[in-house]
Design a protein around this motif. Structure first.
Motif, PDB file in Angstrom:
ATOM      1  N   ILE A 188       5.413  84.358  43.945  1.00  0.00           N
ATOM      2  CA  ILE A 188       4.503  85.758  43.414  1.00  0.00           C
ATOM      3  C   ILE A 188       4.825  86.792  43.499  1.00  0.00           C
ATOM      4  O   ILE A 188       5.491  87.214  44.569  1.00  0.00           O
ATOM      5  CB  ILE A 188       3.284  84.976  44.529  1.00  0.00           C
ATOM      6  N   LYS A 189       4.518  87.707  41.797  1.00  0.00           N
ATOM      7  CA  LYS A 189       5.458  89.010  42.245  1.00  0.00           C
ATOM      8  C   LYS A 189       3.446  89.917  42.035  1.00  0.00           C
ATOM      9  O   LYS A 189       3.553  88.698  41.143  1.00  0.00           O
ATOM     10  CB  LYS A 189       6.361  89.243  41.835  1.00  0.00           C
ATOM     11  N   ILE A 190       3.249  90.225  42.319  1.00  0.00           N
ATOM     12  CA  ILE A 190       1.786  90.579  41.934  1.00  0.00           C
ATOM     13  C   ILE A 190       2.301  91.961  41.483  1.00  0.00           C
ATOM     14  O   ILE A 190       3.310  93.237  41.906  1.00  0.00           O
ATOM     15  CB  ILE A 190       0.981  91.190  43.586  1.00  0.00           C
ATOM     16  N   ASP A 191       1.851  92.696  40.601  1.00  0.00           N
ATOM     17  CA  ASP A 191       1.878  93.697  39.303  1.00  0.00           C
ATOM     18  C   ASP A 191       2.185  95.365  40.298  1.00  0.00           C
ATOM     19  O   ASP A 191       2.833  95.905  40.276  1.00  0.00           O
ATOM     20  CB  ASP A 191       1.579  94.251  38.326  1.00  0.00           C
ATOM     21  N   ALA A 192       1.039  94.769  41.678  1.00  0.00           N
ATOM     22  CA  ALA A 192       1.007  96.138  42.171  1.00  0.00           C
ATOM     23  C   ALA A 192       1.782  96.655  43.250  1.00  0.00           C
ATOM     24  O   ALA A 192       1.410  97.607  43.933  1.00  0.00           O
ATOM     25  CB  ALA A 192      -0.544  95.991  42.809  1.00  0.00           C
ATOM     26  N   TYR A 193       2.683  95.047  43.612  1.00  0.00           N
ATOM     27  CA  TYR A 193       3.854  95.499  45.015  1.00  0.00           C
ATOM     28  C   TYR A 193       4.804  94.979  43.626  1.00  0.00           C
ATOM     29  O   TYR A 193       4.947  93.963  44.252  1.00  0.00           O
ATOM     30  CB  TYR A 193       3.531  94.790  46.369  1.00  0.00           C
ATOM     31  N   SER A 194       5.722  95.839  43.055  1.00  0.00           N
ATOM     32  CA  SER A 194       6.485  95.450  42.359  1.00  0.00           C
ATOM     33  C   SER A 194       7.448  94.416  43.013  1.00  0.00           C
ATOM     34  O   SER A 194       8.636  94.117  42.792  1.00  0.00           O
ATOM     35  CB  SER A 194       6.884  95.854  41.350  1.00  0.00           C
ATOM     36  N   GLY A 195       8.121  95.596  43.806  1.00  0.00           N
ATOM     37  CA  GLY A 195       9.215  95.470  44.795  1.00  0.00           C
ATOM     38  C   GLY A 195       9.058  94.233  46.380  1.00  0.00           C
ATOM     39  O   GLY A 195       9.922  93.522  46.401  1.00  0.00           O
ATOM     40  N   ILE A 196       7.875  93.851  46.064  1.00  0.00           N
ATOM     41  CA  ILE A 196       7.978  92.528  47.305  1.00  0.00           C
ATOM     42  C   ILE A 196       7.552  90.997  46.511  1.00  0.00           C
ATOM     43  O   ILE A 196       6.439  90.778  45.944  1.00  0.00           O
ATOM     44  CB  ILE A 196       6.268  92.902  47.946  1.00  0.00           C
ATOM     45  N   THR A 197       8.478  89.977  47.125  1.00  0.00           N
ATOM     46  CA  THR A 197       8.359  89.111  46.715  1.00  0.00           C
ATOM     47  C   THR A 197       7.282  87.950  47.700  1.00  0.00           C
ATOM     48  O   THR A 197       6.727  88.165  48.739  1.00  0.00           O
ATOM     49  CB  THR A 197       9.291  88.727  46.521  1.00  0.00           C
ATOM     50  N   PHE A 198       5.993  87.545  47.276  1.00  0.00           N
ATOM     51  CA  PHE A 198       5.561  86.412  48.133  1.00  0.00           C
ATOM     52  C   PHE A 198       4.997  85.370  47.358  1.00  0.00           C
ATOM     53  O   PHE A 198       5.733  84.792  47.017  1.00  0.00           O
ATOM     54  CB  PHE A 198       3.788  86.871  47.997  1.00  0.00           C
ATOM     55  N   PRO A 240      -9.341  90.355  44.220  1.00  0.00           N
ATOM     56  CA  PRO A 240      -9.415  89.441  43.149  1.00  0.00           C
ATOM     57  C   PRO A 240      -9.251  90.545  41.208  1.00  0.00           C
ATOM     58  O   PRO A 240      -9.658  91.746  40.878  1.00  0.00           O
ATOM     59  CB  PRO A 240     -11.169  88.897  42.545  1.00  0.00           C
ATOM     60  N   GLY A 241      -8.977  90.253  40.741  1.00  0.00           N
ATOM     61  CA  GLY A 241      -8.736  90.773  39.248  1.00  0.00           C
ATOM     62  C   GLY A 241      -7.338  91.035  39.307  1.00  0.00           C
ATOM     63  O   GLY A 241      -6.520  90.837  37.895  1.00  0.00           O
ATOM     64  N   MET A 242      -6.630  91.146  39.714  1.00  0.00           N
ATOM     65  CA  MET A 242      -5.276  91.735  40.583  1.00  0.00           C
ATOM     66  C   MET A 242      -4.032  90.776  39.465  1.00  0.00           C
ATOM     67  O   MET A 242      -4.034  89.726  39.499  1.00  0.00           O
ATOM     68  CB  MET A 242      -4.114  92.504  41.289  1.00  0.00           C
ATOM     69  N   SER A 243      -3.412  91.432  38.490  1.00  0.00           N
ATOM     70  CA  SER A 243      -2.416  90.419  37.612  1.00  0.00           C
ATOM     71  C   SER A 243      -0.830  89.901  39.016  1.00  0.00           C
ATOM     72  O   SER A 243      -0.391  90.899  38.963  1.00  0.00           O
ATOM     73  CB  SER A 243      -1.156  91.649  36.596  1.00  0.00           C
ATOM     74  N   VAL A 244      -1.014  88.965  38.053  1.00  0.00           N
ATOM     75  CA  VAL A 244       0.539  88.334  39.263  1.00  0.00           C
ATOM     76  C   VAL A 244       1.199  87.562  37.970  1.00  0.00           C
ATOM     77  O   VAL A 244       0.872  86.802  37.131  1.00  0.00           O
ATOM     78  CB  VAL A 244      -0.586  87.517  39.797  1.00  0.00           C
ATOM     79  N   ILE A 245       2.240  87.419  38.469  1.00  0.00           N
ATOM     80  CA  ILE A 245       3.842  86.369  38.113  1.00  0.00           C
ATOM     81  C   ILE A 245       4.319  85.578  39.073  1.00  0.00           C
ATOM     82  O   ILE A 245       4.699  85.976  39.574  1.00  0.00           O
ATOM     83  CB  ILE A 245       5.143  87.449  36.910  1.00  0.00           C
ATOM     84  N   PRO A 246       3.426  84.414  38.841  1.00  0.00           N
ATOM     85  CA  PRO A 246       4.469  83.219  39.196  1.00  0.00           C
ATOM     86  C   PRO A 246       5.199  82.501  39.245  1.00  0.00           C
ATOM     87  O   PRO A 246       5.033  82.499  37.756  1.00  0.00           O
ATOM     88  CB  PRO A 246       2.752  82.513  39.768  1.00  0.00           C
TER      89      PRO A 246
END
Length: 387
Positions: free
Chosen positions: A314-324, A376-382
């Motif tokens: 999971i990559k969250i746009d607000a934390y582009s350098g961190i992978t969840f 809620p509502g934050m963009s994510v790229i899974p």
């Protein structure tokens, strides 16, 4: 002497002329050599016919093919989408009774625990209703005690009347036996018993029977009074149950004066302050619970190999350098457009096929993601590993 000078000048003239001639021949030879070189170059093979060109082209093509194959082999293992967002069941806190707010803790964007105070509404009518309901329960308790005492008295009266009725019943039984005995003797021998004695026995039997009946009616009356007293006890207990229900209702309404957090979460979108007047159903604030997930709308063509439990990066746009990291929790049985408020009507003759999106729920692994301001509502790229 004159002839010698003429011969010398002639010789000099010939030498100069010879030098000029030799110089012209050299220039002409150079031009011819240059033309010969250009002809030699024009006569060579073109670039695409040279072996080195095809060697380089073959190497580049091989690199591109191998690179494309490796990329395809790697990419086919994953399914990704940018149509994904953080999701949660947002709890919207609203007032259930009307009144003015007397206490609103400063909890904007703060985390609260379940049961923690969020606001207080001034006590008014709910407090009066609670006091009235409490008085009603006390009154019902007194009525029950009174009815039970009356029932005890009726029970004692019934026992007394039953004991009193024993003697008349025994006397009526004795008088009836005497009358039957005299009548039997009279049947055997008319001289054995006088007619007046039989008549007296008959009268006595009837009188004793009447007294026994009167005593039994008193017993029955006492029993009826006992039954009525017991009914009054039941009615008093029913009234107490109704009063207790009113008390519970009043307590519930009174509890609405204190608004507490129903779940653990973060307070957001607070719209009231101390002194604000609220009405039933008016939203005061919202609560984002600690339980959140990702709703990823994958194309229906990406679901062939997707299964519950598959790992997800999971990559969250607000934390582009961190992978969840997470995993697939569930896949909705149906495209999103099927549950729209106005589903599309495709039977119109101008149908155009469009690849549909299917919501997939993805859960985070571990608790590391809670250290970040994710909501809620934050963009994510899974990216789901499907193979």
């Amino acid at each position: 002497m004159a002839e010698e000078s003429e011969d010398a000048s002639t010789a000099n003239h010939d030498e100069n002329g010879g030098q000029k001639g030799s110089g012209g021949d050299a220039k002409q030879e150079k031009q011819e050599a240059g033309n010969n070189d250009e002809k030699g170059k024009d006569d060579g093979p073109p670039l695409y016919k040279r072996p080195i060109f095809w060697i380089i082209a073959a190497v580049v093509a091989a690199i591109l093919i191998v690179g494309g194959l490796l990329y395809w082999l790697h990419a086919r293992k994953y399914a990704s989408t940018d149509d994904a967002f953080i999701d949660a069941h947002i709890v919207r806190i609203a007032a259930q009774v009307s009144g003015r707010l007397t206490q609103v803790p400063d909890l904007d964007n703060r985390h609260v625990r379940s049961g923690q105070l969020l606001a207080v509404i001034e006590p008014g009518e709910p407090a009066a209703q609670l006091a009235e309901a409490q008085a009603g329960v006390s009154q019902a308790d007194a009525a029950i005690e009174q009815a039970e005492a009356k029932a005890l008295s009726a029970r004692a009266t019934e026992r007394q009347q039953a004991a009193t009725a024993l003697a008349p019943a025994a006397q009526a039984l004795r008088a009836a036996d005497d009358f039957r005995r005299y009548a039997a003797l009279r049947t055997l021998d008319t001289a054995a018993v006088a007619a007046s004695q039989i008549e007296q026995a008959r009268t006595e039997s009837r009188a004793q029977a009447a007294q026994a009946d009167a005593a039994q009616r008193q017993v029955d009356t006492a029993h009826a009074e006992l039954v009525a007293a017991r009914k009054e006890v039941e009615a008093a207990r029913a009234q107490r149950a109704a009063a207790l229900a009113r008390l519970q209702q009043a307590e519930v309404i009174h509890s609405y004066l204190r608004i507490v957090a129903p779940v653990d979460g973060q307070v957001v979108n607070r719209q009231v302050a101390v002194g604000s007047y609220v009405a039933p159903g008016q939203q005061m604030l919202a609560l984002v619970p600690d339980t959140m997930w990702i709703t990823a709308n994958f194309k229906e063509t990406q679901l062939r190999h997707m299964r519950v439990g598959q790992p997800v990066t999971i990559k969250i746009d607000a934390y582009s350098g961190i992978t969840f990291h997470g995993h697939v929790d569930s896949i909705q049985h149906g495209a999103g457009q099927a549950f729209a408020l106005l589903p599309p009507q495709n039977a119109t003759g101008n149908y155009v096929k469009v690849v549909q999106r299917v919501p997939v729920r993805i859960l985070f692994d571990g608790d590391d993601w809670r250290r970040y301001a994710i909501g809620p509502g934050m963009s994510v790229i899974p990216t789901v590993k499907v193979r």
